[in-house]
Design a protein around this motif. Structure first.
Motif, PDB file in Angstrom:
ATOM      1  N   ALA A   1       2.378 -14.664  14.485  1.00 34.51           N
ATOM      2  CA  ALA A   1       1.898 -13.644  15.627  1.00 34.51           C
ATOM      3  C   ALA A   1       1.070 -14.454  16.457  1.00 34.51           C
ATOM      4  N   GLN A   2       1.171 -14.240  17.537  1.00 29.95           N
ATOM      5  CA  GLN A   2       0.214 -14.769  18.903  1.00 29.95           C
ATOM      6  C   GLN A   2      -1.206 -13.988  18.709  1.00 29.95           C
ATOM      7  N   ALA A   3      -2.082 -14.628  19.339  1.00 30.17           N
ATOM      8  CA  ALA A   3      -3.529 -13.801  19.365  1.00 30.17           C
ATOM      9  C   ALA A   3      -3.632 -12.533  20.248  1.00 30.17           C
ATOM     10  N   ASP A   4      -2.510 -12.347  20.862  1.00 26.71           N
ATOM     11  CA  ASP A   4      -2.393 -11.049  21.508  1.00 26.71           C
ATOM     12  C   ASP A   4      -1.553  -9.767  20.855  1.00 26.71           C
ATOM     13  N   GLN A   5      -0.905 -10.079  19.457  1.00 22.55           N
ATOM     14  CA  GLN A   5      -0.191  -9.422  18.793  1.00 22.55           C
ATOM     15  C   GLN A   5      -0.934  -8.841  17.732  1.00 22.55           C
TER      16      GLN A   5
ATOM     17  N   CYS B   1     -11.333 -16.140  11.062  1.00 23.11           N
ATOM     18  CA  CYS B   1     -10.876 -15.213  12.171  1.00 23.11           C
ATOM     19  C   CYS B   1     -11.177 -13.655  11.817  1.00 23.11           C
ATOM     20  N   ASP B   2     -11.573 -12.901  12.583  1.00 23.05           N
ATOM     21  CA  ASP B   2     -11.887 -11.420  12.568  1.00 23.05           C
ATOM     22  C   ASP B   2     -10.664 -10.741  12.883  1.00 23.05           C
ATOM     23  N   PHE B   3     -10.244  -9.694  12.204  1.00 19.87           N
ATOM     24  CA  PHE B   3      -9.415  -8.736  12.420  1.00 19.87           C
ATOM     25  C   PHE B   3      -9.684  -7.020  12.559  1.00 19.87           C
ATOM     26  N   LEU B   4      -9.793  -6.420  13.380  1.00 16.94           N
ATOM     27  CA  LEU B   4      -9.689  -5.004  13.365  1.00 16.94           C
ATOM     28  C   LEU B   4      -8.623  -4.538  12.559  1.00 16.94           C
TER      29      LEU B   4
ATOM     30  N   HIS C   1       0.949  -1.234   0.152  1.00 19.77           N
ATOM     31  CA  HIS C   1       0.035   0.120  -0.073  1.00 19.77           C
ATOM     32  C   HIS C   1       0.912   1.078  -0.034  1.00 19.77           C
ATOM     33  N   PRO C   2       1.065   1.852  -1.096  1.00 21.10           N
ATOM     34  CA  PRO C   2       2.005   3.117  -1.252  1.00 21.10           C
ATOM     35  C   PRO C   2       1.488   4.291  -0.887  1.00 21.10           C
ATOM     36  N   ARG C   3       0.416   4.325  -0.472  1.00 20.14           N
ATOM     37  CA  ARG C   3      -0.341   5.686   0.099  1.00 20.14           C
ATOM     38  C   ARG C   3      -0.540   5.669   1.450  1.00 20.14           C
ATOM     39  N   GLY C   4      -0.195   4.598   2.422  1.00 23.74           N
ATOM     40  CA  GLY C   4      -0.716   4.469   3.671  1.00 23.74           C
ATOM     41  C   GLY C   4      -0.235   3.455   4.430  1.00 23.74           C
ATOM     42  N   SER C   5      -0.226   3.196   5.795  1.00 26.25           N
ATOM     43  CA  SER C   5       0.183   2.131   6.554  1.00 26.25           C
ATOM     44  C   SER C   5      -1.223   1.268   6.673  1.00 26.25           C
ATOM     45  N   GLN C   6      -0.884   0.022   7.059  1.00 26.30           N
ATOM     46  CA  GLN C   6      -2.276  -1.030   7.538  1.00 26.30           C
ATOM     47  C   GLN C   6      -1.864  -1.576   8.469  1.00 26.30           C
ATOM     48  N   SER C   7      -2.853  -1.743   9.408  1.00 25.90           N
ATOM     49  CA  SER C   7      -2.590  -2.252  10.642  1.00 25.90           C
ATOM     50  C   SER C   7      -3.617  -3.480  11.168  1.00 25.90           C
ATOM     51  N   PHE C   8      -3.218  -4.517  11.316  1.00 22.62           N
ATOM     52  CA  PHE C   8      -4.198  -5.780  11.864  1.00 22.62           C
ATOM     53  C   PHE C   8      -4.171  -6.166  13.203  1.00 22.62           C
ATOM     54  N   HIS C   9      -5.236  -6.295  13.920  1.00 19.82           N
ATOM     55  CA  HIS C   9      -5.272  -6.548  15.283  1.00 19.82           C
ATOM     56  C   HIS C   9      -6.500  -7.661  15.319  1.00 19.82           C
ATOM     57  N   PRO C  10      -5.940  -8.737  15.911  1.00 21.02           N
ATOM     58  CA  PRO C  10      -6.861 -10.159  15.831  1.00 21.02           C
ATOM     59  C   PRO C  10      -7.975  -9.985  17.037  1.00 21.02           C
ATOM     60  N   LEU C  11      -9.114 -10.255  16.638  1.00 24.61           N
ATOM     61  CA  LEU C  11     -10.217 -10.245  17.361  1.00 24.61           C
ATOM     62  C   LEU C  11     -10.680 -11.661  17.870  1.00 24.61           C
ATOM     63  N   SER C  12     -10.171 -12.647  17.173  1.00 22.25           N
ATOM     64  CA  SER C  12     -10.713 -14.114  17.549  1.00 22.25           C
ATOM     65  C   SER C  12     -10.183 -14.847  18.486  1.00 22.25           C
ATOM     66  N   GLY C  13      -9.068 -14.348  19.050  1.00 21.91           N
ATOM     67  CA  GLY C  13      -8.285 -15.089  20.035  1.00 21.91           C
ATOM     68  C   GLY C  13      -7.438 -16.281  19.286  1.00 21.91           C
ATOM     69  N   GLU C  14      -6.957 -16.216  18.236  1.00 19.41           N
ATOM     70  CA  GLU C  14      -6.464 -17.030  17.301  1.00 19.41           C
ATOM     71  C   GLU C  14      -4.806 -16.568  16.935  1.00 19.41           C
ATOM     72  N   PRO C  15      -3.899 -17.310  17.084  1.00 21.45           N
ATOM     73  CA  PRO C  15      -2.615 -17.028  16.395  1.00 21.45           C
ATOM     74  C   PRO C  15      -2.875 -16.864  14.694  1.00 21.45           C
ATOM     75  N   TYR C  16      -1.980 -16.217  14.101  1.00 25.81           N
ATOM     76  CA  TYR C  16      -1.946 -16.060  12.627  1.00 25.81           C
ATOM     77  C   TYR C  16      -0.544 -15.693  12.144  1.00 25.81           C
ATOM     78  N   LEU C  17      -0.508 -16.063  10.573  1.00 25.84           N
ATOM     79  CA  LEU C  17       0.841 -15.801  10.053  1.00 25.84           C
ATOM     80  C   LEU C  17       0.823 -14.384   9.407  1.00 25.84           C
TER      81      LEU C  17
END
Length: 173
Positions: A120-124, A144-147, A84-100
């Motif tokens: 990534a752990q479920a709290d990262q 899994c849902d991500f904010l 994304h050349p015009r902005g950052s992008q941030s992911f925050h897990p909501l489902s209590g699951e690890p992810y890659l």
């Protein structure tokens, strides 16, 4: 030729070239709400290319992508990356699951050797810096849902890179 990716633990130091790891306990909190709440303040900066761009909050619902290769491991083929050349992008897990989290070095012509895979752990949460190559969200075990904090504004903010069909890139767990 097959290029195999295996995840390493997600740490702030290892992920620094690509963005930020977002988790409580990495800074000294500010006590608020009568001393009842710890506020971990300003953990990341939302990057936008233009002052008129805004930061928006979304929920992405990711389907699990790993497939059972055999009784001992799961695998997934990697075919593309995006940035994304015009902005950052941030992911925050909501489902209590690890992810890659799959990212790449800051080069124009990506090669398998440029890829870096993190577990990534479920709290990262993670915050990709503007213009960082990454794979779309990689849920593991279930839906899994991500904010997601993302940039909204004029112009295309997604570039895609597709690897050659001759380059077999697999994630293996």
């Amino acid at each position: 030729m097959t290029f195999i990716l295996k995840p390493q633990p997600l740490t702030a130091e290892a992920f620094a070239p690509f963005g930020d790891v977002v988790e409580a306990g990495t800074t000294t909190p500010i006590m608020i709400n009568g001393g009842n709440t710890e506020r971990y303040d300003s953990l990341v900066k939302v990057q936008t290319e233009n002052p008129q761009d805004t930061a928006v909050i979304n929920i992405f619902r990711a389907q699990p992508r790993m497939v059972e290769a055999d009784a001992d491991q799961s695998s997934m083929r990697i075919e593309m990356m995006e940035r994304h050349p015009r902005g950052s992008q941030s992911f925050h897990p909501l489902s209590g699951e690890p992810y890659l989290v799959l990212v790449a070095d800051a080069v124009e012509d990506l090669k398998p050797e440029n890829l870096h895979l993190f577990l990534a752990q479920a709290d990262q949460g993670i915050n990709y810096h503007m213009n960082t190559w990454h794979h779309p969200v990689l849920g593991l075990n279930k839906v899994c849902d991500f904010l997601v904090v993302d940039r909204k504004g004029e112009g295309n903010n997604c570039e895609e890179f597709y690897f050659s069909q001759d380059e077999l890139i697999e994630i293996r767990l």
